[in-house]
Design a protein around this motif. Structure first.
Motif, PDB file in Angstrom:
ATOM      1  N   ALA A   1       2.838  -5.883  14.569  1.00  7.89           N
ATOM      2  CA  ALA A   1       3.562  -4.837  13.722  1.00  7.89           C
ATOM      3  C   ALA A   1       2.887  -3.532  12.955  1.00  7.89           C
ATOM      4  O   ALA A   1       3.696  -2.598  12.387  1.00  7.89           O
ATOM      5  CB  ALA A   1       4.223  -5.818  12.243  1.00  7.89           C
ATOM      6  N   LYS A   2       1.259  -3.737  12.737  1.00  3.66           N
ATOM      7  CA  LYS A   2       0.801  -2.340  12.316  1.00  3.66           C
ATOM      8  C   LYS A   2       1.032  -1.122  13.181  1.00  3.66           C
ATOM      9  O   LYS A   2       0.521   0.175  12.996  1.00  3.66           O
ATOM     10  CB  LYS A   2      -0.818  -3.118  12.185  1.00  3.66           C
ATOM     11  CG  LYS A   2      -1.094  -3.748  11.125  1.00  3.66           C
ATOM     12  CD  LYS A   2      -2.649  -4.487  10.669  1.00  3.66           C
ATOM     13  CE  LYS A   2      -2.319  -4.452   9.123  1.00  3.66           C
ATOM     14  NZ  LYS A   2      -2.669  -4.430   8.375  1.00  3.66           N
ATOM     15  N   LYS A   3       1.568  -1.068  14.804  1.00  6.88           N
ATOM     16  CA  LYS A   3       1.754  -0.532  15.383  1.00  6.88           C
ATOM     17  C   LYS A   3       2.732   0.285  15.499  1.00  6.88           C
ATOM     18  O   LYS A   3       2.510   1.597  15.653  1.00  6.88           O
ATOM     19  CB  LYS A   3       1.860  -1.006  16.757  1.00  6.88           C
ATOM     20  CG  LYS A   3       2.407  -0.172  17.768  1.00  6.88           C
ATOM     21  CD  LYS A   3       2.517  -1.193  19.223  1.00  6.88           C
ATOM     22  CE  LYS A   3       3.201   0.173  20.341  1.00  6.88           C
ATOM     23  NZ  LYS A   3       3.530  -0.213  21.652  1.00  6.88           N
ATOM     24  N   TYR A   4       3.641  -0.746  14.457  1.00  3.82           N
ATOM     25  CA  TYR A   4       4.768   0.662  14.196  1.00  3.82           C
ATOM     26  C   TYR A   4       4.434   0.372  12.922  1.00  3.82           C
ATOM     27  O   TYR A   4       5.559   2.161  12.382  1.00  3.82           O
ATOM     28  CB  TYR A   4       5.416  -0.035  13.689  1.00  3.82           C
ATOM     29  CG  TYR A   4       6.145  -0.607  16.013  1.00  3.82           C
ATOM     30  CD1 TYR A   4       6.829   0.386  17.031  1.00  3.82           C
ATOM     31  CD2 TYR A   4       6.074  -1.831  16.342  1.00  3.82           C
ATOM     32  CE1 TYR A   4       6.699   0.174  17.777  1.00  3.82           C
ATOM     33  CE2 TYR A   4       6.050  -2.071  17.638  1.00  3.82           C
ATOM     34  CZ  TYR A   4       6.285  -1.213  18.612  1.00  3.82           C
ATOM     35  OH  TYR A   4       6.725  -1.483  19.774  1.00  3.82           O
ATOM     36  N   ASP A   5       3.303   0.559  12.052  1.00  2.00           N
ATOM     37  CA  ASP A   5       3.750   0.750  10.251  1.00  2.00           C
ATOM     38  C   ASP A   5       2.130   0.626  10.017  1.00  2.00           C
ATOM     39  O   ASP A   5       1.677  -0.578   9.621  1.00  2.00           O
ATOM     40  CB  ASP A   5       4.406   0.437   9.749  1.00  2.00           C
ATOM     41  CG  ASP A   5       4.127   0.887   7.962  1.00  2.00           C
ATOM     42  OD1 ASP A   5       2.957   1.251   7.932  1.00  2.00           O
ATOM     43  OD2 ASP A   5       4.925   0.030   7.181  1.00  2.00           O
ATOM     44  N   PRO A   6       0.789   1.242  10.090  1.00  2.00           N
ATOM     45  CA  PRO A   6      -0.392   1.034   9.883  1.00  2.00           C
ATOM     46  C   PRO A   6      -0.615   0.315   8.763  1.00  2.00           C
ATOM     47  O   PRO A   6      -1.969   0.198   8.329  1.00  2.00           O
ATOM     48  CB  PRO A   6      -1.069   2.273  10.376  1.00  2.00           C
ATOM     49  CG  PRO A   6      -0.054   3.249  11.333  1.00  2.00           C
ATOM     50  CD  PRO A   6       0.986   3.027  11.092  1.00  2.00           C
ATOM     51  N   ARG A   7       0.391   0.378   7.973  1.00  2.00           N
ATOM     52  CA  ARG A   7       0.052   0.289   6.481  1.00  2.00           C
ATOM     53  C   ARG A   7       0.894  -0.651   6.276  1.00  2.00           C
ATOM     54  O   ARG A   7       0.140  -1.589   4.735  1.00  2.00           O
ATOM     55  CB  ARG A   7       0.698   1.252   5.255  1.00  2.00           C
ATOM     56  CG  ARG A   7       0.206   2.590   5.479  1.00  2.00           C
ATOM     57  CD  ARG A   7       1.076   4.221   4.669  1.00  2.00           C
ATOM     58  NE  ARG A   7       2.177   3.426   5.120  1.00  2.00           N
ATOM     59  CZ  ARG A   7       4.029   5.083   4.697  1.00  2.00           C
ATOM     60  NH1 ARG A   7       3.316   5.257   3.405  1.00  2.00           N
ATOM     61  NH2 ARG A   7       4.442   4.573   4.892  1.00  2.00           N
ATOM     62  N   MET A   8       1.655  -1.535   6.906  1.00  2.00           N
ATOM     63  CA  MET A   8       1.595  -2.613   6.909  1.00  2.00           C
ATOM     64  C   MET A   8       0.607  -3.696   6.239  1.00  2.00           C
ATOM     65  O   MET A   8       0.078  -4.080   7.011  1.00  2.00           O
ATOM     66  CB  MET A   8       2.226  -3.532   8.493  1.00  2.00           C
ATOM     67  CG  MET A   8       3.623  -4.706   8.417  1.00  2.00           C
ATOM     68  SD  MET A   8       4.515  -5.088   7.587  1.00  2.00           S
ATOM     69  CE  MET A   8       5.731  -3.756   8.007  1.00  2.00           C
ATOM     70  N   GLY A   9       1.510  -4.427   5.144  1.00  2.00           N
ATOM     71  CA  GLY A   9       0.209  -5.784   4.769  1.00  2.00           C
ATOM     72  C   GLY A   9       0.800  -7.149   5.006  1.00  2.00           C
ATOM     73  O   GLY A   9       1.848  -6.538   5.624  1.00  2.00           O
ATOM     74  N   ILE A  10       0.139  -7.820   4.523  1.00  2.00           N
ATOM     75  CA  ILE A  10       0.711  -8.922   4.308  1.00  2.00           C
ATOM     76  C   ILE A  10       2.098  -9.477   3.923  1.00  2.00           C
ATOM     77  O   ILE A  10       2.764  -9.802   3.917  1.00  2.00           O
ATOM     78  CB  ILE A  10      -0.723  -9.836   4.224  1.00  2.00           C
ATOM     79  CG1 ILE A  10      -1.718 -10.059   5.721  1.00  2.00           C
ATOM     80  CG2 ILE A  10       0.368 -11.995   3.946  1.00  2.00           C
ATOM     81  CD1 ILE A  10      -2.945 -10.879   4.794  1.00  2.00           C
ATOM     82  N   GLY A  11       2.321  -8.732   2.910  1.00  2.00           N
ATOM     83  CA  GLY A  11       3.039  -9.209   1.742  1.00  2.00           C
ATOM     84  C   GLY A  11       4.433  -8.826   2.497  1.00  2.00           C
ATOM     85  O   GLY A  11       5.391  -9.316   2.348  1.00  2.00           O
ATOM     86  N   THR A  12       4.187  -7.260   2.720  1.00  2.00           N
ATOM     87  CA  THR A  12       5.644  -6.819   3.736  1.00  2.00           C
ATOM     88  C   THR A  12       5.689  -7.128   4.727  1.00  2.00           C
ATOM     89  O   THR A  12       7.466  -7.980   5.291  1.00  2.00           O
ATOM     90  CB  THR A  12       5.068  -5.325   3.325  1.00  2.00           C
ATOM     91  OG1 THR A  12       4.397  -4.338   2.776  1.00  2.00           O
ATOM     92  CG2 THR A  12       6.629  -4.468   3.961  1.00  2.00           C
ATOM     93  N   PHE A  13       4.921  -7.840   5.509  1.00  2.00           N
ATOM     94  CA  PHE A  13       5.243  -8.890   6.364  1.00  2.00           C
ATOM     95  C   PHE A  13       6.255 -10.095   6.797  1.00  2.00           C
ATOM     96  O   PHE A  13       6.761 -10.594   6.608  1.00  2.00           O
ATOM     97  CB  PHE A  13       3.537  -8.347   7.569  1.00  2.00           C
ATOM     98  CG  PHE A  13       4.735  -9.064   9.303  1.00  2.00           C
ATOM     99  CD1 PHE A  13       5.406  -8.860   9.829  1.00  2.00           C
ATOM    100  CD2 PHE A  13       4.076 -10.176   9.729  1.00  2.00           C
ATOM    101  CE1 PHE A  13       5.951  -9.004  10.742  1.00  2.00           C
ATOM    102  CE2 PHE A  13       4.261 -10.582  10.867  1.00  2.00           C
ATOM    103  CZ  PHE A  13       5.315  -9.815  11.297  1.00  2.00           C
ATOM    104  N   MET A  14       5.518 -10.390   4.817  1.00  2.00           N
ATOM    105  CA  MET A  14       6.080 -11.698   5.125  1.00  2.00           C
ATOM    106  C   MET A  14       7.347 -11.881   4.540  1.00  2.00           C
ATOM    107  O   MET A  14       8.302 -12.556   4.892  1.00  2.00           O
ATOM    108  CB  MET A  14       5.401 -12.260   3.714  1.00  2.00           C
ATOM    109  CG  MET A  14       5.412 -14.279   3.293  1.00  2.00           C
ATOM    110  SD  MET A  14       5.215 -15.019   4.883  1.00  2.00           S
ATOM    111  CE  MET A  14       3.297 -15.563   4.210  1.00  2.00           C
ATOM    112  N   THR A  15       7.469 -10.942   3.279  1.00  2.00           N
ATOM    113  CA  THR A  15       8.927 -11.046   3.170  1.00  2.00           C
ATOM    114  C   THR A  15      10.094 -10.543   4.057  1.00  2.00           C
ATOM    115  O   THR A  15      11.372 -10.633   4.236  1.00  2.00           O
ATOM    116  CB  THR A  15       9.326  -9.802   2.197  1.00  2.00           C
ATOM    117  OG1 THR A  15       9.218  -8.150   2.675  1.00  2.00           O
ATOM    118  CG2 THR A  15       8.200  -9.738   1.226  1.00  2.00           C
TER     119      THR A  15
END
Length: 511
Positions: A460-474
């Motif tokens: 996921a960080k490949k498409y959004d380097p700022r992607m955090g655990i919380g955002t991905f978890m949601t």
């Protein structure tokens, strides 16, 4: 303006505000590498405290007393130091991921995956693309954990080519494989493995009991179909709207050139030839890839070779396609493409190193099995019966998934507790097993103890380097919630009506 803002906030609804809360505070969690480091520290401290307190539990299957082991002792320190490298090199997901990614990465690097998308999924009616993806993902658990590695990045590429958010595709694929882990239209390697532990537990009550690996097949096959529209609805109505419009670089879709069409044809022929060889080595009763003693395919060299076969299934057509389109002219080009394919796996290797130590320490300390046994004893103490009993058991199994991710490891601990206990109450081991498999599956997408969560986050960080655990978890939590609701409803209907769960798999025990 103020009233309009308030109205917009109200229209977001309670569930979206809940996801906002998860995202806000989840993003405050540290990077996955440091999160594993902190959890490891907590495990070591807990092993010291509960080891000094003499905390124990009795394994009901063996009668053996299990005690917490203090890893902050001199013996524990020596064990951690002398096994540090072994923990890493023997970490099962490490080799699986890297081996499969050789094939998938080469297919991506040479342009094969892009070509396949153009002539198949991208030309298919858009309305059926997502349901097909979800079904393939759910059925992908027949390849065990490999599907959690292979499918998410591929589906992300498909979504971005369709002009949709790639992280939505990645989340849909990962959640469908992980959350629907037990559902399938065919038997997988996990069926005989789980049934083996069920049989051990049942023989505590009835020494003559034998478990049929297919005893949950009817229920799980229906589940595979039922979960498809659920995942599609969650993706289109919850996940994609929350992610919004993807603002990254979009792939331009152009028609295939004549050379690309030729390469794709030869690549397809190589896949057909490879699959034909595998079938030839699997179908005859005395074939090479069947179990030499029983002739079975469910537990056989074929199932044990799924990972290398998947690598070849991607690498062979990728190599042929690359040769035809002149992406691979010689051995140096081949090596360069492989290196390029693996260059993005550095973060995963770092995560795997830390996660391997954490999981090893958790196992050595005996904290995992003791927590599981204590939880089982608590549920037993409530004296619950009927459908509420099994719903409670499903919830316990789902929660334990946050402590021990391995399906077989959890069931090895829980089966000797719950299977004979429920048999005494008049319930067939098959219904206890299927309840466990539901609980084991529904929290898979959101448990950080499953190493593939970190892998999916890396993609996921490949498409959004700022992607955090919380955002991905949601992006994953709505699937777990929806799968839980649908599976509990289906289980409740099946339980009340008394339908057979599969061959030799009933609700009530035949005495």
């Amino acid at each position: 303006m103020g009233n309009e803002g308030t109205a917009r906030k109200e229209r977001r609804g309670l569930f979206n505000r809940f996801l906002d809360f998860i995202e806000k505070y989840g993003n405050k969690l540290p990077d996955p590498v440091m999160l594993f480091v902190y959890i490891t520290a907590i495990i070591l401290i807990c092993s010291f405290i509960f080891g000094k307190l003499g905390t124990t539990a009795v394994n009901p299957g063996t009668g053996e007393e299990i005690a917490v082991i203090n890893l902050l002792s001199s013996e524990g320190f020596i064990k951690m130091m002398t096994n540090l490298v072994v923990n890493f090199t023997s970490f099962p997901p490490l080799g699986l991921v890297l081996v499969v990614m050789f094939g998938v990465g080469l297919a991506e690097s040479t342009g094969l995956i892009s070509a396949v998308m153009k002539v198949t999924i991208l030309n298919a009616p858009k309305k059926i693309i997502l349901p097909v993806i979800v079904l393939v993902a759910i059925l992908g658990n027949a390849a065990a954990d490999a599907a959690m590695v292979v499918l998410p990045p591929i589906v992300a590429m498909i979504f971005i080519a369709l002009g949709r958010h790639p992280i939505a595709g990645l989340a849909a694929a990962y959640a469908s494989v992980a959350g629907g882990f037990s559902a399938n239209l065919i038997l997988s390697v996990i069926d005989p493995l789980i049934a083996g532990f069920t049989e051990i537990g049942a023989q505590i009550y009835d020494p003559t009991y034998t478990a049929n690996p297919a005893m949950n097949y009817y229920f799980l096959a229906v589940s595979a179909i039922i979960l498809v529209p659920v995942a599609v609805l969650v993706t289109t109505k919850i996940v994609e709207p929350r992610l919004g419009v993807y603002e990254g670089e979009m792939e331009t879709v152009e028609d295939l050139s004549s050379v690309e069409k030729k390469g794709l044809l030869w690549a397809a022929l190589s896949v057909v030839a490879f699959v034909a060889i595998i079938l030839y080595l699997s179908i005859p009763q005395d074939s090479l890839l069947r179990d030499p003693e029983t002739g079975s395919l469910t537990k056989s060299p074929l199932m044990d070779s799924i990972v290398p076969f998947m690598m070849i299934l991607f690498m062979l057509p990728a190599l042929i396609y690359g040769k035809v389109v002149k992406e691979i002219k010689d051995s140096k080009d081949f090596a360069d493409h492989l290196a390029r394919a693996m260059s993005g796996m550095g973060m995963y290797i770092v995560i795997a190193f830390v996660a391997a130590q954490m999981i090893a320490y958790f196992s050595w300390s005996n904290l995992g099995p003791i927590v599981a046994i204590k939880g089982a004893e608590t549920l037993e103490a409530f004296g619950m019966k009927g459908l509420p009993l099994f719903i409670g058991f499903i919830i316990v199994a789902a929660l334990i998934n946050f402590l021990v991710a391995s399906s077989s490891a959890k069931w090895a601990i829980l089966a000797p507790v719950f299977v004979p206990m429920f048999m005494i109450l008049g319930y067939d081991p098959a219904v206890t097993q299927v309840a466990y498999r539901i609980g084991d599956s529904i929290t898979n997408p959101i448990t950080p103890m499953l190493a593939y969560f970190a892998i999916a986050l890396t993609f996921a960080k490949k498409y959004d380097p700022r992607m955090g655990i919380g955002t991905f978890m949601t992006s994953l939590l709505p699937y777990s919630i929806a799968f839980s609701i649908m599976w509990l409803i289906l289980f409740g209907i099946w339980f009340v009506l008394g339908f057979p769960l599969g061959p030799e798999g009933n609700i009530l025990l035949n005495k």
